[in-house]
Enzyme design. Sequence first.
Site, PDB file in Angstrom:
ATOM      1  N   ARG A 150       0.802  -1.224   0.000  1.00 22.94           N
ATOM      2  CA  ARG A 150       0.000   0.000   0.000  1.00 22.94           C
ATOM      3  C   ARG A 150       0.833   1.273   0.000  1.00 22.94           C
ATOM      4  O   ARG A 150       0.613   2.172  -0.796  1.00 22.94           O
ATOM      5  CB  ARG A 150      -0.904   0.023   1.249  1.00 22.94           C
ATOM      6  CG  ARG A 150      -2.042  -0.965   1.165  1.00 22.94           C
ATOM      7  CD  ARG A 150      -2.866  -0.940   2.434  1.00 22.94           C
ATOM      8  NE  ARG A 150      -4.000  -1.850   2.301  1.00 22.94           N
ATOM      9  CZ  ARG A 150      -4.897  -2.090   3.249  1.00 22.94           C
ATOM     10  NH1 ARG A 150      -4.794  -1.489   4.420  1.00 22.94           N
ATOM     11  NH2 ARG A 150      -5.890  -2.912   3.056  1.00 22.94           N
ATOM     12  N   GLU A 161      -8.898   0.837  17.383  1.00 18.66           N
ATOM     13  CA  GLU A 161      -8.058   1.788  16.645  1.00 18.66           C
ATOM     14  C   GLU A 161      -7.597   2.942  17.534  1.00 18.66           C
ATOM     15  O   GLU A 161      -6.595   3.590  17.242  1.00 18.66           O
ATOM     16  CB  GLU A 161      -8.821   2.334  15.415  1.00 18.66           C
ATOM     17  CG  GLU A 161      -7.931   3.114  14.443  1.00 18.66           C
ATOM     18  CD  GLU A 161      -8.685   3.672  13.231  1.00 18.66           C
ATOM     19  OE1 GLU A 161      -9.862   3.319  13.049  1.00 18.66           O
ATOM     20  OE2 GLU A 161      -8.093   4.461  12.481  1.00 18.66           O
TER      21      GLU A 161
END
Lengths: 254, 637
Positions: B330, B425
């Site tokens: 990525r 997260e």
Amino acid sequence: MNKTINLTLKVWRQKSRDEKGRFETYPAQGISTDMSFLEMLDVVNEKLTVEGKEPIAFEHDCREGICGSCGSMVNGRAHGPLKGTSLCQLHMRHFKNGDTLVIEPWRARAFPVIKDLVVDRSALDRIIQAGGFISVNTGSAPEANSLPVPPLSAEKAMDAAACIGCGACVAACPNASAMLFVSAKVSQFALLPQGRPEADRRALGMVRAMDACGFGNCSNHRECENACPKEVSIVNIARLNREYLHAGFVSHER
Amino acid sequence: MRLDAKIPAGPLPQKWDRHRFETKLVNPANKRKYSIIVVGTGLAGASASASLAELGYDVKTFCIHDSPRRAHSIAAQGGINAAKNYPNDGDSIWRLFYDTVKGGDFRAREANVYRLAQVSNAIIDQCVAQGIPFAREYGGLLANRSFGGAQLSRTFYARGQTGQQLLLGAYSAMMRQAAAGKVHLYPRREMLDLVVADGQARGIVARNLLTGEIERHAGHAVLLCTGGYGNVYFLSTNAKACNASATFRAYRRGAAFANPCFTQIHPTCIPVHGTYQSKLTLMSESLRNDGRVWVPKTPGDKRRPTEIPEAERDYFLERKYPSFGNLVPRDVASRNSKEQCDQGKGVGETGLAVYLDFADAIRRDGRATIAKKYGNLFQMYDKITGEDPYTTPMMIYPAVHYTMGGLWVDYNLMSTIDGLFVLGEANFSDHGANRLGASALMQGLADGYFVIPATIGGYLAGTRFADVETGHAAFADAERQVSERITRLLSVSGSRTVDDFHRRLGLIMWDHCGMSRTNAGLAEARTLIRELRTEFWKEVRVPGSASDFNQSLEKAGRVADFMEFAELMVIDALARQESCGGHFNEAFQTEENEARRDDQNFCHVAAWEFTGEESDPRLHKEPLSFENVQLTQRSYK
């Protein structure tokens, strides 16, 4: 190709639950056809704010058609004219220069208006609390592959589980029924072996909760599946009826 | 402030068992006497609420949405990893652990990541039992697919809606506890401050978003499950309501913030198409399996893609990375697309896009095969852009997607404030400098279903609690500060909207603290952020009042926090004089333009302590030691 259109918006403005609402007219000028419907509302709101007026309240979050936050009636249709599309995924290229758009909140007794286009959908959560789950405490699950599930059942369960809880089915229904919503959850679990032990209890409990919340009943208009942004089928309502009748006649839970 | 990660002794595979054995327990009859506040109802918050309530704790759960079913975990598409090894392709807990540590460019804790891999299998068991309709093989057993360049198939999925299904599973479990009266739900509430009394997190101050009322809620512990801070960039794939206010307010109250500069940019998103754009949409990474990425060779070439002959196209990934081609990781793909656009070769109206072309794949495999693989993605693209990817190349551009940094936590998921736990997260713990695909869902559920139920008891059983109710001075103090801030936001009465400031902040961050960073750019960003912040408090216009449903006011508070938080990100990026994973400083790259780590000087977690609005934050380092894996340099040539 990028082009712009001019629209006239007639938007429902209502300060609070107890105050009377009315339509206000706003021009929406120079709207790019690449904008989403909600981005068009953003542009109108930015202008209202700079002019010292209160922007239009509307619910939204993910803006990719999955969270279920957004939704309004656009010219009498829930989530607007495009089939299988939530309001955030509707783009302005589907409208013509000069169009007038009437934008209203969901209308249902069980969904009181909070402000402008925002309604209270907590009734849907109360229905889930009445049985929209499988009772399994964390840690007590058996090995995942110990229970095979026919792929077709899993696929049908997934079709039903795609419901995003937006409430469009209720808004589109002439009876303001939540049957499509209830049937989607009941079907998901009824189709899977994990869901069978509580199936009777679930169908009875969720239908009772739906009634208690003030939703109407289903009279087969099929407006719900037509409005559903995830195209959940009314086949699920038929399944719910079977589950409910079975539970009502022969189960110990009745 | 002292950072003690509290990593249990012993060999890696036995640490978690040993820790659970050594952790004190709360007697079942006493659990109901402990009240636990959970903020956020994504995967981490919903799974924690359900699991703690099942154990008997008194749980109060808060979310900013109208319903706890809407948090942004719902938008995750691809899947969830687990080390089940059902395909018999050589997977194991150890391999999942190793892949995650390496994927994170060796900036995560070994012990935490190993535990994550250990509990991954139980997550799948739990989710199946909840009735999540995972994809299945013909025999009725669970299907797996490969993901994100992994060499084996360990990803479980429910069509392209895995996040939705997992979240609804956790939500259902939580609603069952709500019906039983063990979870008390507070929807449409936004946490605006953390209440710390005698050094312990004892509650929150929240705003009722319907009435504007400021509420005080007390408990014995507070769990922040409030997600990441990707929206600091304004444009990201995050939902509009995602914000950093809860974690940032906790930071201001004394919780260290770790690695805030670690952000992940996803290469295949639908490009920005105008200045009015409100958010970005991710397209699954799997598209790069068959699509070829290219730009015109000549800068400024504005012909339609089909009119540009083969000889005048630059398939830059295939040219620069012959062995991995379009399948580079990525961060590498993202940086290269940006580089092409910076050279003026970008395509589309804004010049900020590259082509992802399926023409060769369609010629080779036929339209039907491609439609079977990517049909739903092509349809989604068509819906948003009005263009048909079967006949004209897609346009893609990188977008902010996930943030690996977050509040610092120890092995028990407790922050540097006693009694403040951080899950999902919102914490920094498991992904290092780069997260692998299908690992975010795994971590959120691991923290909520399996880690916190085991660790919170140790804290509660081992702590003496003073009698702190909502009348305590700490609550009054926090409420006063919250109210003053709201009044201040409403009274500026300037001429620019909140979104206007947010967009400008986003642009500064994207240009200087995005995919590619330089010391000079970061230094400039710091000045620009400060100037913008000053202007915000002079020029912002927040319409409406404090005492009703006011979405502009909600946004204003979040953006005001982003304005401060952004500076912390830049400070962290400047302090980390190396490149690793998502943090790429142009001064530190290999000859192949890959991130060059400096393991001598930066093999640590950077945890920042708030010291006041006018002074710089203080850096604390938690050294990372790798006893089980060898630190290596990535190469994709």
